[in-house]
Design a protein around this motif. Structure first.
Motif, PDB file in Angstrom:
ATOM      1  N   CYS A   1      -1.285  14.845  -2.385  1.00 56.96           N
ATOM      2  CA  CYS A   1      -0.217  14.000  -1.829  1.00 56.96           C
ATOM      3  C   CYS A   1      -0.164  14.117  -0.313  1.00 56.96           C
ATOM      4  O   CYS A   1       0.076  13.127   0.379  1.00 56.96           O
TER       5      CYS A   1
ATOM      6  N   GLY B   1       0.751   9.221  -5.814  1.00 57.36           N
ATOM      7  CA  GLY B   1       1.161  10.595  -5.546  1.00 57.36           C
ATOM      8  C   GLY B   1       1.991  11.181  -6.672  1.00 57.36           C
ATOM      9  O   GLY B   1       1.788  12.331  -7.076  1.00 57.36           O
TER      10      GLY B   1
ATOM     11  N   PHE C   1      -6.913   7.534  -0.254  1.00 49.86           N
ATOM     12  CA  PHE C   1      -6.171   6.559   0.535  1.00 49.86           C
ATOM     13  C   PHE C   1      -7.115   5.626   1.284  1.00 49.86           C
ATOM     14  O   PHE C   1      -6.867   4.421   1.345  1.00 49.86           O
TER      15      PHE C   1
ATOM     16  N   ILE D   1      -2.808  11.897   1.058  1.00 45.24           N
ATOM     17  CA  ILE D   1      -2.400  10.492   1.001  1.00 45.24           C
ATOM     18  C   ILE D   1      -1.430  10.184   2.139  1.00 45.24           C
ATOM     19  O   ILE D   1      -1.536   9.150   2.804  1.00 45.24           O
TER      20      ILE D   1
ATOM     21  N   PRO E   1       0.814  -1.226   0.000  1.00 43.14           N
ATOM     22  CA  PRO E   1       0.000   0.000   0.000  1.00 43.14           C
ATOM     23  C   PRO E   1       0.845   1.273   0.000  1.00 43.14           C
ATOM     24  O   PRO E   1       0.454   2.265  -0.610  1.00 43.14           O
TER      25      PRO E   1
ATOM     26  N   SER F   1       0.695   4.034  -2.882  1.00 41.23           N
ATOM     27  CA  SER F   1       0.430   5.426  -2.513  1.00 41.23           C
ATOM     28  C   SER F   1       1.474   6.367  -3.106  1.00 41.23           C
ATOM     29  O   SER F   1       1.137   7.444  -3.595  1.00 41.23           O
TER      30      SER F   1
ATOM     31  N   SER G   1      -1.907   7.645   5.293  1.00 41.49           N
ATOM     32  CA  SER G   1      -0.900   6.628   5.574  1.00 41.49           C
ATOM     33  C   SER G   1      -0.419   6.702   7.019  1.00 41.49           C
ATOM     34  O   SER G   1      -0.231   5.668   7.675  1.00 41.49           O
TER      35      SER G   1
END
Length: 121
Positions: free
Chosen positions: A37, A17, A104, A40, A9, A13, A44
């Motif tokens: 970004c 991004g 996300f 995201i 993941p 990601s 995360s």
């Protein structure tokens, strides 16, 4: 305390991004790409903190799923509130942080549901 999670993941990601930044640069909306970004990354970090919290709860004793679900929900509410404040204060490009957070969360949900979907076939 460190929890070894699946790196796929994170790799997806990062790839998403980079793709978003490239597409935003083409349309001259680079700040929107940066905020996406950031969303995201915020998602995360939330997933990583949730994973650490679950490891701590499971390492100590079995306290039940209710408390851990409440903590994860509270953390997600806090992250969403932070993203909403940043998005509103830096409109219109700042709303990209919400788009990144949503992207996300959808990706993480699909990643978590993938084993169940494979076994349903």
């Amino acid at each position: 305390m460190s929890v070894n999670g699946d790196r796929v993941p994170i790799i997806v990601s990062v790839a998403a991004g980079i793709t978003v930044l490239a597409a935003a640069g083409i349309y001259d909306r680079l700040l929107l790409g940066v905020f996406i970004c950031a969303g995201i990354v915020l998602g995360s970090i939330n997933a990583w903190l949730t994973r650490l919290g679950m490891a701590a709860i499971l390492g100590e004793h079995a306290s039940g799923a209710g408390g851990s679900a409440a903590l994860a929900g509270l953390r997600l509410f806090g992250v969403t509130a932070l993203a909403l404040v940043v998005g509103v204060l830096t409109r219109p490009d700042g709303l990209g942080i919400l788009y990144g957070l949503v992207a996300f969360q959808i990706g993480a949900s699909l990643w978590a549901a993938a084993p169940g979907l494979r076994s349903a076939r």
